[in-house]
Design a protein around this motif. Structure first.
Motif, PDB file in Angstrom:
ATOM      1  N   ALA A 252      73.460  61.583  38.276  1.00  8.17           N
ATOM      2  CA  ALA A 252      71.917  60.742  38.763  1.00  8.17           C
ATOM      3  C   ALA A 252      71.100  62.259  39.008  1.00  8.17           C
ATOM      4  O   ALA A 252      69.989  62.228  38.712  1.00  8.17           O
ATOM      5  N   GLU A 253      71.539  63.350  40.034  1.00 12.38           N
ATOM      6  CA  GLU A 253      70.581  63.498  40.844  1.00 12.38           C
ATOM      7  C   GLU A 253      70.364  65.288  40.508  1.00 12.38           C
ATOM      8  O   GLU A 253      69.021  65.790  40.122  1.00 12.38           O
ATOM      9  N   GLU A 254      71.092  64.713  38.717  1.00  9.62           N
ATOM     10  CA  GLU A 254      70.797  66.260  37.797  1.00  9.62           C
ATOM     11  C   GLU A 254      70.127  66.024  37.261  1.00  9.62           C
ATOM     12  O   GLU A 254      69.103  66.914  36.849  1.00  9.62           O
ATOM     13  N   VAL A 255      69.123  64.592  36.782  1.00  8.85           N
ATOM     14  CA  VAL A 255      67.873  64.702  36.658  1.00  8.85           C
ATOM     15  C   VAL A 255      67.272  63.395  37.098  1.00  8.85           C
ATOM     16  O   VAL A 255      67.220  62.470  36.822  1.00  8.85           O
ATOM     17  N   PRO A 256      66.996  64.486  38.300  1.00  8.78           N
ATOM     18  CA  PRO A 256      66.658  62.934  39.373  1.00  8.78           C
ATOM     19  C   PRO A 256      64.959  62.266  39.010  1.00  8.78           C
ATOM     20  O   PRO A 256      65.114  61.076  39.761  1.00  8.78           O
ATOM     21  N   GLU A 257      64.111  62.903  37.732  1.00 11.27           N
ATOM     22  CA  GLU A 257      62.634  61.830  37.678  1.00 11.27           C
ATOM     23  C   GLU A 257      61.923  62.033  36.742  1.00 11.27           C
ATOM     24  O   GLU A 257      62.949  62.869  35.536  1.00 11.27           O
TER      25      GLU A 257
ATOM     26  N   PRO B 106      65.478  69.310  31.586  1.00 11.64           N
ATOM     27  CA  PRO B 106      66.561  68.347  31.449  1.00 11.64           C
ATOM     28  C   PRO B 106      67.703  69.563  31.019  1.00 11.64           C
ATOM     29  O   PRO B 106      67.356  70.552  31.996  1.00 11.64           O
ATOM     30  N   VAL B 107      68.825  69.189  31.050  1.00 13.20           N
ATOM     31  CA  VAL B 107      70.202  70.066  31.819  1.00 13.20           C
ATOM     32  C   VAL B 107      71.203  69.907  30.885  1.00 13.20           C
ATOM     33  O   VAL B 107      71.343  68.939  29.699  1.00 13.20           O
ATOM     34  N   ARG B 108      71.792  71.450  30.802  1.00 17.96           N
ATOM     35  CA  ARG B 108      73.157  71.701  30.297  1.00 17.96           C
ATOM     36  C   ARG B 108      74.252  70.835  30.278  1.00 17.96           C
ATOM     37  O   ARG B 108      74.468  70.572  31.823  1.00 17.96           O
ATOM     38  N   VAL B 109      75.338  69.970  29.437  1.00 17.51           N
ATOM     39  CA  VAL B 109      75.785  69.360  29.801  1.00 17.51           C
ATOM     40  C   VAL B 109      77.211  69.439  29.187  1.00 17.51           C
ATOM     41  O   VAL B 109      76.627  69.671  27.108  1.00 17.51           O
ATOM     42  N   ARG B 110      78.848  69.236  29.349  1.00 15.86           N
ATOM     43  CA  ARG B 110      79.794  69.635  28.462  1.00 15.86           C
ATOM     44  C   ARG B 110      80.360  68.653  28.782  1.00 15.86           C
ATOM     45  O   ARG B 110      81.112  69.029  29.708  1.00 15.86           O
ATOM     46  N   LEU B 111      80.885  68.584  27.687  1.00 15.18           N
ATOM     47  CA  LEU B 111      82.038  66.687  27.569  1.00 15.18           C
ATOM     48  C   LEU B 111      82.853  66.929  26.424  1.00 15.18           C
ATOM     49  O   LEU B 111      82.453  67.379  24.920  1.00 15.18           O
TER      50      LEU B 111
ATOM     51  N   LEU C 150      68.090  72.904  23.433  1.00 22.45           N
ATOM     52  CA  LEU C 150      67.386  72.218  23.220  1.00 22.45           C
ATOM     53  C   LEU C 150      66.233  72.038  25.465  1.00 22.45           C
ATOM     54  O   LEU C 150      66.094  71.701  25.582  1.00 22.45           O
ATOM     55  N   PHE C 151      67.543  73.421  25.512  1.00 23.24           N
ATOM     56  CA  PHE C 151      67.789  72.673  27.403  1.00 23.24           C
ATOM     57  C   PHE C 151      66.835  74.130  27.487  1.00 23.24           C
ATOM     58  O   PHE C 151      65.878  72.960  28.476  1.00 23.24           O
ATOM     59  N   PHE C 152      65.458  74.431  26.170  1.00 22.97           N
ATOM     60  CA  PHE C 152      64.917  75.537  26.995  1.00 22.97           C
ATOM     61  C   PHE C 152      63.659  74.280  26.429  1.00 22.97           C
ATOM     62  O   PHE C 152      62.563  74.991  26.887  1.00 22.97           O
ATOM     63  N   GLY C 153      63.812  72.961  26.034  1.00 23.67           N
ATOM     64  CA  GLY C 153      62.666  72.025  25.715  1.00 23.67           C
ATOM     65  C   GLY C 153      61.955  71.309  26.262  1.00 23.67           C
ATOM     66  O   GLY C 153      62.009  71.573  28.205  1.00 23.67           O
ATOM     67  N   ARG C 154      60.399  70.812  26.236  1.00 23.90           N
ATOM     68  CA  ARG C 154      59.136  70.713  27.413  1.00 23.90           C
ATOM     69  C   ARG C 154      59.970  69.306  27.436  1.00 23.90           C
ATOM     70  O   ARG C 154      59.886  68.300  25.627  1.00 23.90           O
ATOM     71  N   ASN C 155      60.046  68.502  28.344  1.00 22.69           N
ATOM     72  CA  ASN C 155      60.374  66.866  28.234  1.00 22.69           C
ATOM     73  C   ASN C 155      58.513  66.563  28.453  1.00 22.69           C
ATOM     74  O   ASN C 155      58.246  66.537  29.674  1.00 22.69           O
TER      75      ASN C 155
END
Length: 426
Positions: A34-39, A44-49, A78-83
């Motif tokens: 959860a700390e990777e997307v804290p607020e 955004p963050v990259r995730v690989r699963l 989308l990692f470079f996207g605007r949240n």
């Protein structure tokens, strides 16, 4: 359990349509902390699963989305996207997506176009608990209820969680974690201490019992004086170990020990990389842990802030620098000469190669938990192919499970004396 090369492939491969990947897709699994997307509206963050590239973000309402890493228009990242304003907007042409993958806006197209209604992207459901964002990546009709492990019910004042990435296949990381005998050797950090419980008996007797969540395994060490040291571990399918321990906390000039439970979740990033989620929580609901207790534990494990490459979950000590082994320390002070319990494990596990060839092994009596895990995981691949429910996936299978750590008399039946300690207190 003797493993053939073919079985090893079936056990270890998780990418694409691999059978073991299909097993993991039928459980709720950690995607990120959860700390990777804290607020809300944070980057955004990259995730690989399971070999799949994704992107995670927390929208303006605090909801987390886990989406395909690439825009449906031209596959821009989308990692470079605007949240912004409850959506993630691609910076290439401005297309915007919500946490469910719906396309909200296509500003590069003519006003009024209906293109956005068919331009959605893949999105996986998420569930936030225990400081972790969990996801389900499998068929909708086999999706279980979200997990309800005891440690997820512990309040934030009673628990801690962290993450470390490791450059090897998930199975050898799991097998290292559930191997109780190696702690008498690899984690002997004081060669002068011959009276520690694990040094008194370096060949524990193991017993295993199958359970709805996976299996329970007990390690019994004879320590003299008519006593045994009993550790009761839990393995929750397909990837979690829970054990009990006394955690030390040093504060205000006094040393104290607090009964706690801790463990690991081993999540495949891809075939040759694993994310390990480490958790610990107070054994007693009425006893919050002292300030900084988890941070101090992490330093002892070799997972303190100084142990990571800046801005990552990768350790500074790594295969490229031989985990900074100190041969003089190894000769005179510790068994391995490698600093940090966590780092000692990583050195051995990654040193086996990206995916170890288990057909060359010679297993012994202390490998019973390992062979049991392999058997259940292979059975799980068959269950997934048949569309059957997965062992331990339903909350009722695992919600009442905990571990135990205690001294018992030689003649005590370990199942009986540890029975109450193995039931959840939260």
């Amino acid at each position: 359990m003797r493993i053939t090369k073919e079985q090893n492939e079936r056990l270890t491969r998780v990418e694409g349509d691999a059978p073991m990947g299909q097993v993991f897709r039928r459980y709720w699994i950690p995607a990120l902390l959860a700390e990777e997307v804290p607020e809300p509206d944070c980057p955004p963050v990259r995730v690989r699963l399971l070999g799949e590239d994704l992107v995670a973000f927390r929208d303006s309402n605090g909801e987390v989305g886990l989406l395909d890493a690439y825009c449906s228009h031209r596959r821009a990242p989308l990692f470079f996207g605007r949240n912004e304003e409850c959506g993630l907007r691609c910076v290439y042409h401005g297309w915007k997506f919500d946490v469910n993958g719906n396309c909200l806006d296509t500003p590069s197209e003519e006003p009024g176009t209906r293109l956005r209604f068919r331009a959605g992207i893949k999105a996986y459901p998420v569930f936030e608990a225990g400081g972790i964002i969990w996801t389900y990546m499998g068929p909708v009709d086999t999706m279980p209820e979200p997990p309800d492990y005891e440690w997820l019910r512990a309040p934030a004042t009673h628990r801690g969680v962290s993450k470390t990435n490791e450059a090897c296949n998930f199975l050898q990381a799991i097998e290292g974690g559930i191997d109780t005998a190696h702690s008498s050797f690899a984690h002997n950090n004081d060669l002068s201490n011959t009276k520690s419980l694990r040094a008194l008996d370096r060949h524990p007797k193991l017993e295993v019992e199958l359970q709805p969540h996976g299996f329970t395994y007990a390690s019994l060490r004879r320590i003299g004086g008519g006593r045994k040291y009993l550790r009761v571990y839990q393995f929750a399918m397909p990837f979690m170990q829970i054990r009990s321990v006394l955690l030390s906390w040093h504060g205000q000039g006094e040393d104290a020990e607090y009964p706690a439970l801790h463990g690991h979740i081993w999540v495949p990033i891809d075939d040759v990389t694993t994310a390990i989620y480490n958790f610990a929580y107070s054994a007693r609901p009425e006893q919050p842990m002292p300030p900084n207790w988890f941070a101090e534990h992490e330093v002892e494990m070799g997972r303190g802030p100084q142990d990571f490459k800046p801005g990552t979950y990768w350790l500074v000590r790594e295969p490229a620098n031989d985990f900074m082994i100190d041969r003089e320390v190894q000769r005179t002070r510790t068994f391995t000469g490698i600093e940090g319990v966590n780092t000692q494990d990583f050195a051995i596990q990654t040193g086996m190669g990206a995916i170890v060839d288990r057909s060359k092994e010679a297993l012994g009596s202390t490998d019973l938990a390992i062979s049991t895990a392999r058997k259940l995981l292979l059975e799980a691949t068959d269950r997934a192919e048949r569309g059957e429910p997965m062992l331990g996936a339903a909350p009722e299978d695992h919600r009442n499970t905990r571990a135990a750590d205690l001294l018992i008399a030689e003649g005590d039946a370990w199942r009986e004396v540890s029975k109450d300690l193995q039931s959840a207190w939260y």
